[in-house]
Each structure stands twice: as C-alpha cells, then as structure tokens.
Design a protein around this motif. Structure first.
Motif, PDB file in Angstrom:
ATOM      1  N   LEU A  54       0.862  -1.179   0.000  1.00 18.66           N
ATOM      2  CA  LEU A  54       0.000   0.000   0.000  1.00 18.66           C
ATOM      3  C   LEU A  54       0.898   1.228   0.000  1.00 18.66           C
ATOM      4  CD1 LEU A  54      -2.746   1.403   0.158  1.00 18.66           C
ATOM      5  CD2 LEU A  54      -2.605   1.234   2.663  1.00 18.66           C
ATOM      6  N   LYS A  55       0.693   2.093  -0.990  1.00 16.34           N
ATOM      7  CA  LYS A  55       1.507   3.291  -1.113  1.00 16.34           C
ATOM      8  C   LYS A  55       0.593   4.511  -1.071  1.00 16.34           C
ATOM      9  CE  LYS A  55       5.062   0.873  -3.762  1.00 16.34           C
ATOM     10  NZ  LYS A  55       5.936   0.872  -4.956  1.00 16.34           N
ATOM     11  N   LEU A  56       0.704   5.267   0.002  1.00 17.56           N
ATOM     12  CA  LEU A  56      -0.082   6.483   0.185  1.00 17.56           C
ATOM     13  C   LEU A  56       0.836   7.672  -0.070  1.00 17.56           C
ATOM     14  CD1 LEU A  56      -1.881   5.447   3.509  1.00 17.56           C
ATOM     15  CD2 LEU A  56      -2.771   5.235   1.171  1.00 17.56           C
ATOM     16  N   TYR A  57       0.800   8.167  -1.310  1.00 26.62           N
ATOM     17  CA  TYR A  57       1.693   9.238  -1.689  1.00 26.62           C
ATOM     18  C   TYR A  57       1.074  10.607  -1.392  1.00 26.62           C
ATOM     19  CZ  TYR A  57       4.861   6.022  -4.137  1.00 26.62           C
ATOM     20  OH  TYR A  57       5.756   5.034  -4.447  1.00 26.62           O
ATOM     21  N   HIS A  58       1.798  11.641  -1.757  1.00 29.10           N
ATOM     22  CA  HIS A  58       1.474  13.027  -1.457  1.00 29.10           C
ATOM     23  C   HIS A  58       0.002  13.365  -1.718  1.00 29.10           C
ATOM     24  CE1 HIS A  58       1.944  17.329  -1.147  1.00 29.10           C
ATOM     25  NE2 HIS A  58       1.515  17.496  -2.386  1.00 29.10           N
TER      26      HIS A  58
END
Length: 936
Positions: free
Chosen positions: A824-828
C-alpha cells in the motif's frame, strides 16, 4: 554439452518447420514456383529433428555427433533467413490491385529466381548433411534411462565427482565458517525426538559441502550419541538402489567410515537392516531434483530417536521440499564478506592471511581479482592456488593471469575443479532452458538484468515453448524463476511478495557461459580491447561491450546477425550497422550516439521484432517506423519521444508498447516518481489494429482525443497506464473501454494531470458497468471523493497506489479488507484527515507500507493486531506529526523502517528510540536521494 547443442538446434529447426508449413499451405503462384524445394527441405529437417530428439536420450556423444548437430543448426538458420526474405518480398498479393501487380511482377520474378537458387543450394546442403550422418557413423549410443531410473555409464563411474575436492580442503585454510557452523550445530543438537531435516542451499562453489562436513565433525556432534555420521555424495546421475545399499553398509557394517560414494555393488537392502538403525545423522550432498529427494526420503527410518539429515542443494525448490515440516530448517549460505575473501585469498597465495602483497601492483591485481570473484570460496581458493603456483611472481605474470582468467578457466588444471562445479548447475538444466541461459552471456559483467525485458527477448528469439493454458510470457517467467530457484543467477531486486525483479550473473559463472556461447556459435562479442571474439564464419548474435571507439573493420560476415546488443558505454554505432538486415532483436538502450540516419536505417530491418531505445536522447521516431510490420516490443521509456508517427498503425503484431519515465527515489525502488513529461500521444487509428497488444504503458490522452474507444478493442490487453490532460469530454469513452477490458486487465494505472486547473475527477470510475475485478496492480492519481464501490471486490489486487486522491478514513477501512493486498503506497495528498489509524484485524497480508508527505497528518497509529505481517515501513514527512508515530511495538514482523527525501531528524530520533525495545530489532535507515545512512 550435447543437451546444449540440441536445445539450440531443435529451437532453430522448430521455428523453421512452422514457417515452411505455413508457406506450403498457400496456393500463391510465387510459392508454387519453389514448392518442391521447400517441401524437400521441410521433410529432411523433420527427419533430422526426430533424430535430434532421440539423441537426447543417449549419452557419451563424440565430436562427430556434436559437429553434425551444429551443421543442422546452421542449415536451419540459413534456411529460415532465406524463407523470411521470401515472405517479406511475397507480401500479400491478395490485397494488391491489378495495376500494382503488373508493376511489381518483374521485380518479384527476379527475387523469386534469386531465392529459388538459394533454396536449391540449401536443398543440396540438407541432403549432404543427411548423407554425412551415415557416411561418418553418427549413431546413437545406448540410452541413459532404463526402467525409469538413471544408470551410471562406464564413463560416468570413472569420472571423479568435482564436489570431492571440497571434502579435502585443509581445515587451516578455511575462513568465515565458524559462525554458520556453530549456528547449525546448535540447531541440530536441540532436544527434539522427531526426524529433522536441515537443507543448506546456495550457488555452486559457496562451500555447502564443506560447511556440512564441518558441522558433522564438530566436537558437539561427535560427542553426541549418534550411531554414525557418514557423508553420502548424491551426484546428478545416481542409482537409488545402489545408493541405499551403500547407505546401509555405512550406517551398520562400518559406522566409523566417514565418506562413501554411491555407485558400486555393496550387498542387499533388507528390512532387518532398518530395524538395527537407532539414532543417526547423515549428509545427502548435492541433491539436484525433487524426485531424487522423494526417492530417498520415503525410505529413511522415522524412529523418534532424534535423527538428523543434512541436505545440500543448489535448488531452492528442492530445499523447500526437503524441509516440508515445521521442525525443518532451510539455511541459505551466503557469499563471503570482502574482508573474509581477502583473508582466504592471501592464505592461499602466501600461506598466511597476515602476509600481504609486497607492492602496490600486487595489491591492485589482488583487488581486481577479488572484485571479480570475491565472495565465492571455491573460486578464490582456486585462483589463489594458481597465483601461488607461479614460480616467477612478477608483475607481468600476475597481470597476465588477471587479464586472461577466462582462458585460464578453460585450460588451466588448477581451475578445472572450479569450472566443473560451476558447469554442473548449467549441465543440469533441462534442454529447453539451456538456450535461455546462454543468452545471459550477451550482458556485460555486473550488469543488472531486468526480468521483463529478458523474458520478452527470450520469446522473440524463439526459446520459449507454448504450454497449454499459459501465455508465452507466463512460460518465460517460469524459466526465469527456475534460474533463481537453482541459484544460478543472483537476485538483485526482490519484491515483498518474493518475486525477483532483477538479477545478475556471478562473474566467474559468466566466464563459463561466454566460453560455451563461443563454442556453440551462440553469440559473439566485441570487448574493450576491440577484439572480436567469434567462433564461426557467420555471426548469429553480437554483443558489443566496448567502452572505446570501435575498430571500424572486420572480416567476419555480420549479414546473418539475429540479435544485436550495444552497451551504453559504446561511443559510436559500428560501420556495419546497415548490414544487419536480418535482425530480430535490437537493444541500444542507453546509447547516446543515435543519429537520425541510424533510426532511419532501423526501419529497413524487416524482420525486427524487439526494439529497445530506452534511456536515450531520441526525441522523434522515424516516419517509416510502420515498415517494421513484425515488431512486437517497442521500448522507448526514458526518451524525449512525444508522439508516434502515423505509420505506427501498421504495427499489427505489436504486443508491448512501453513509454514513460519513472525516477526511483529510494535505493530499493519502493518509491517511484513519474515525471510530468512522461507519456506518448497516440494518434487516432494507431492502436485499433494492434489486436495482440498486451502492454500499453504511459500513453498521453489530450483533449478531443479519439483514441480512447480504440483501447476497448484490445481484448488481450493486460497492462494499461494512461495519463490524462484536459480530458472531461473523454471520460465516457474511457469508462466504456474499461468495461470491455474487464476480463483481460491485470494492471491499471490512471493519472490525471493539471486537475486543479481543469477540475477533473476520478469519481467517474464509480460508473464502470463491468469493472476490472481481476486486477493485481492498481494505481490512481487525481481527485477522488470516495473509492468506487467495486474496489472492495478486488480479491486479487496485491498492490494499491494512490496520489492526490484526498481520501478519508473510510477509504483506509475499505483497503484494509482486501484479502491479498501486499503493498500500500499512500503518496502526497492521497489522504487528508489529520489522523491515520491502522485498525485491529485490517491489512492482514500487507508487508510493505509507504506513507509519503501527507500534509495534514498529526498522528500515525498502529493498533494491536493490525498489519500483522508488515516488514517494511517507508516514511516521509513535510513536517513533524504533532502526535507522532505510535504502536510500532505492535508490528511483530517489522524488519526495517525507511525514511526518505527531506528527513526530519526529530522524527527519526523518536523512532530510533522506540525500536530499541522492539522484539524484532528492526533497523532504521535514512535514504536521502539514494545516500543511505543507518541509524539503528
């Protein structure tokens, strides 16, 4: 060796037979003129191929057989080149107008006459090769397999197993073995009455046999009440009955004997023998196959007396099968450290690790050798012994050895054992994998080989066989995985689901592969010394590794080259480049010297199927790109190309269109950034003819684009990455296309650019009538009030990436219930609430989490029982969270916390303080633009 030749030859013949069969089924007047010659060549090659297949079941082939195989392969290659040229000039007469046919007939007749002469010559060659087989007595020897078990031939029984030398290594010369030996001994001596299996797995030459022997010879093992501790060498060709007869003899009749080799006649196997066995420990060395282990395991006594079995193998799949019970252990042996490598090296040369090189030159040569072969005890020991044997240790002598280690490996008896041990891994490959493995020789030393491009090249070269129910890509990927499992290649980048994304070949193994490639005329090379290494008058594959300007002369024919690879360090395109008319594969990735004339020249390579121009300064593709009608892969990632030419609509065989430019922000590639300039614009009508397309990566869709509906026609599309700009009017077309691709898509990435200015939103995705529920990889960039309702039904998705979506806590709950989510990648700006909480029972399989610059975040909290399998946590903050990061102690499997970008030291220090009491002792590192600092 004959398996290698067969793999190459059978592949060449199979490809040609398919083309001949297709041509002979046509009724064209052009085909009719040469029909008889084609049919004769086809019949001859079919008979040859049948004989080749029979040869694989026999052993001991002499030079006559190997030479005959090579001749068959060369005829097949030449015939395929001729047929390909014929097909090219044949074109599609049915689609030609009457006037055009009249204009083309004279030129076509000349072409047919020339090709007819070539076919007649090939017919004579095929007849001569067939007769030569009988004339020189190319016959079958007795088969290896009888009654389902492999028999040892006289030749094999007299051959000294190359593993044996490891058994007699002087203990005084061993380095770096104490720590792993003590760990294994402690495990073996644990109080457990069950039979326990220890599998030591790793690359050939790492010292698995030596480590196993030292474990059994340790005082704790010798002082225990094991009945005996023999060592059995299980070679690639063993007879199971003979092996067990010898094991019984060693275990019962002569328990003090420490070593035996299976292969002789030593009495009979009886039930009474097993009853007499009490507690035992044994080593089964060099197990090659799962079936070999299963044959042995079923007969091992399980008497609850605390017996132990140590297995050494190069194959991870074999190790997993051996250690199938909870009480078993797989130990992956590691390469020696730099310091330990130096210690062993100088021990072998000078007799003591304390004695160092006497001058700067010796130190320089030593460092060069250790850089190339360091970490591999067998290679270091052999090369050290070679240098020690030199009576005159002059600078010239040392430099000569260093510069010619490849040829020394071929001819020097001191290195023979090393070569044999490394070659065993290669020889054990099934024939269909040998050509794929030889293909690794085209890459230079220390080159990181990426999985995707490699498997696509294998397919293009014709090395991959079709399997029922699997795509060619899936079959090719299974080949790659098998190389990894066999410890033949070294994994470099591994996903958190265990999938190896890139690998490299150990330098000394590469020497072996290059040697075999030259021997079989598989590949030819141009090195830094500008010398062309070639073993035949016709080059089939050419790889240029030179970092200097090329010598612009060569007497060797390059007109038959099928694969051309040019290293990024090459400073100019060779003068013979226009002669490569029969190229199938062209890789010029990273080359800085690609002129317009070079690109235009490429458009004349009518057989080209694979073209890589990635990471170059190319800004425009030639107008005649569409002439490459057989092109299957076009890789122009990290270039300045912005649009495909209109002629691209003729690329009807295209499978992989790869554009875009991603930048890796961390050393592990866990964080990537898609540059705004990425993407290539598609003109209307370009993709609708690409029915075979599987990958369409980073295409740019601008206002009033008509290409979105065409995407829905691509029923084989598995990977789609789309960049939108000014796109409100196109959403309906895109949603309709997604619905049509629901059963094929596995990877989907949607990026909206300039959304603030144009007020675009991803909320339209909620209206997809047939959503792509088979996705495994999903990435979204753009405004999104809430996740589409069908997201909760993505049972197969393992990667989920969001950026600029402005989601809330409810979305995190939905994602937390996805059963197979690993990343899971929660970017800007993907999450806008001030508190992000990972709740109990959520994200049960997640192993990697990225939290990147969430502007409003004051709290990151992990509840007890949340994210139970998280191993890596990657973080970046614009400011320090007011309430900090809490609950790290609840992440029981956490191994690493990685900070990247602009690192805030106060946040870092608090995390370091927290993990000091963590039961798993995870390390904390800072990765600031790929400069890594370890904090804990």
């Amino acid at each position: 060796m004959e398996g290698i030749i067969f793999s190459l030859t059978e592949g060449a013949v199979r490809s040609l037979l398919c083309k001949l069969g297709s041509l002979l089924s046509q009724e064209s007047w052009l085909v009719q003129g040469v029909h008889g010659d084609m049919q004769y060549i086809k019949d001859e090659l079919e008979s040859m191929n049948a004989f080749l297949r029979t040869l694989t079941t026999s052993e001991g082939h002499d030079d006559q057989v190997r030479t005959w195989m090579k001749q068959v392969r060369e005829i097949s290659y030449d015939a395929e080149d001729c047929i390909d040229e014929f097909i090219h000039h044949l074109g599609d007469p049915s689609g030609m107008g009457f006037l055009r046919q009249l204009i083309c007939i004279p030129g076509t007749l000349v072409c047919r006459r020339r090709i007819s002469i070539q076919l007649q010559e090939l017919k004579v060659r095929a007849r001569d090769v067939g007769e030569r087989r009988s004339r020189y007595g190319v016959v079958l020897l007795r088969t290896v397999r009888r009654g389902g078990s492999r028999q040892l031939s006289k030749h094999a029984s007299l051959h000294l197993d190359p593993q044996l030398h490891a058994l007699f290594t002087e203990e005084a010369q061993m380095v770096g073995i104490d720590e792993p030996r003590d760990a294994l001994v402690s495990w073996l001596m644990e109080d457990d009455p069950r039979l326990r299996v220890l599998a030591i797995v790793g690359f050939g030459g790492l010292g698995k046999t030596t480590l196993a022997r030292m474990v059994c010879e340790s005082p704790m093992i010798k002082g225990a009440d094991f009945q005996c501790s023999p060592l059995f060498i299980v070679s690639q060709t063993f007879n199971i009955r003979t092996l067990f007869q010898h094991m019984i003899r060693e275990l019962i009749q002569r328990p003090q004997k420490a070593m035996a080799i299976a292969g002789g006649k030593h009495g009979h196997l009886t039930e009474e023998n097993f009853k007499r066995i009490e507690r035992y420990i044994m080593i089964l060395d060099d197990i090659w196959t799962i079936s070999a282990w299963e044959s042995i395991r079923c007969a091992l006594p399980e008497n609850k007396k605390g017996s132990r079995v140590i297995v050494t193998t190069r194959n991870e799949d074999v190790a997993k099968t051996c250690c199938s019970h909870p009480q078993d252990w797989i130990y992956k042996i590691q390469r020696l450290s730099d310091a330990t490598s130096r210690e062993l090296f100088f021990k072998k040369i000078f007799g003591s690790a304390d004695k160092l090189p006497t001058d700067e030159f010796e130190e320089e040569v030593s460092n060069s050798i250790l850089k190339k072969y360091g970490g591999l005890p067998l290679a270091i020991e052999s090369i050290g012994s070679l240098l020690a044997s030199k009576i005159n240790r002059s600078k010239q002598e040392w430099q000569k050895v260093c510069d010619n280690l490849g040829s020394e490996l071929e001819s020097n008896p001191t290195l023979e054992g090393t070569k044999q041990v490394l070659t065993l891994s290669y020889d054990d490959l099934p024939y269909h994998l040998k050509a794929c493995f030889l293909y690794l020789s085209i890459f230079p030393e220390n080159y990181v080989i990426k999985r995707g491009p490699l498997v696509r090249r294998w397919i293009t070269e014709g090395f991959v066989s079709q399997r029922h129910g699997l795509s060619m890509e899936q079959v090719a990927e299974s080949y790659f995985d098998e190389f990894v499992a066999r410890s033949i290649v070294q994994p470099m980048r591994i996903d958190w689901n265990g999938k190896v994304r890139s690998c490299r070949v150990h330098d000394i193994m590469l020497e072996v592969i290059v040697s075999k490639s030259l021997e079989e005329n598989f590949a030819s090379f141009l090195w830094d010394n500008t010398s062309l290494l070639v073993s035949h008058d016709k080059i089939r594959r050419l790889s240029i590794h030179s970092s200097h300007k090329l010598v612009q002369t060569t007497s060797v024919s390059v007109s038959h080259v099928r694969s051309f690879t040019m290293s990024a360090s090459v400073e100019e395109v060779p003068f013979f480049f226009p002669q490569l008319q029969l190229l199938r594969v062209l890789d010029m990735q990273g080359c800085s010297y690609l002129s317009i004339s070079t690109l235009e020249c490429i458009c004349r390579f009518f057989q080209l199927k694979y073209l890589s121009l990635g990471n170059t300064k190319v800004c425009k593709l030639p107008r005649l790109l569409g002439n490459l009608k057989l092109l299957e892969t076009l890789d122009i990632r990290a270039t300045l190309v912005k649009k495909l030419p209109a002629s691209a609509k003729n690329l009807s065989c295209m499978k992989h269109l790869l554009f875009g430019h991603k930048e890796q922000l961390t050393r592990t590639a866990s964080v990537k950034y898609l540059k705004p300039c990425s993407g290539v614009e598609m003109s209307p009508g370009v993709v609708k003819n690409m029915a075979a397309l599987q990958s369409l990566v980073h295409i740019m869709v601008k206002e009033q684009s008509l290409g979105l509906r065409e995407i829905g026609l691509l029923q084989r599309l598995r990977k789609l990455n789309v960049l939108f700009r000014n796109v409100e009017v196109n959403w309906k077309a895109f949603v309709e296309s997604l619905g049509k691709l629901a059963s094929s898509l596995r990877s989907l990435s949607i990026h909206i650019l300039d959304e603030k200015e144009h007020n675009s939103s991803l909320d339209i995705l909620a209206y997809v009538e047939s959503p792509p529920l088979l996705l495994t990889n999903f990435s979204l960039t753009g405004k999104l009030k809430s996740l589409p309702p069908w997201i909760s039904s993505l049972q197969n998705v393992s990667r989920f990436t969001v950026r600029k979506t402005q989601l809330h806590a409810k979305a995190i709950e939905v994602l937390g219930d996805l059963p197979n989510l690993l990343y899971l990648k929660l970017y800007h700006n993907s999450y806008v609430d001030d508190c992000i909480v990972f709740c109990r029972g959520k994200f049960t399989r997640l192993c990697m989490l990225v939290i990147d610059n969430l502007e409003n975040t004051d709290t990151v909290h992990f509840e007890e029982g949340s994210v139970p399998n998280l191993e890596r946590l990657t973080l970046s903050f614009l400011r320090e969270p007011k309430d900090g990061i809490s609950g790290l102690q609840n992440l029981q499997k956490l191994r690493e916390i990685e900070f990247f970008g602009s690192i805030i030291l106060s946040v870092m220090n608090k995390v370091v303080s927290c993990v000091k009491t963590h039961p798993n002792h995870p390390r904390v590192i800072g990765d600031k633009w790929n400069i890594v600092t370890e904090y804990a």
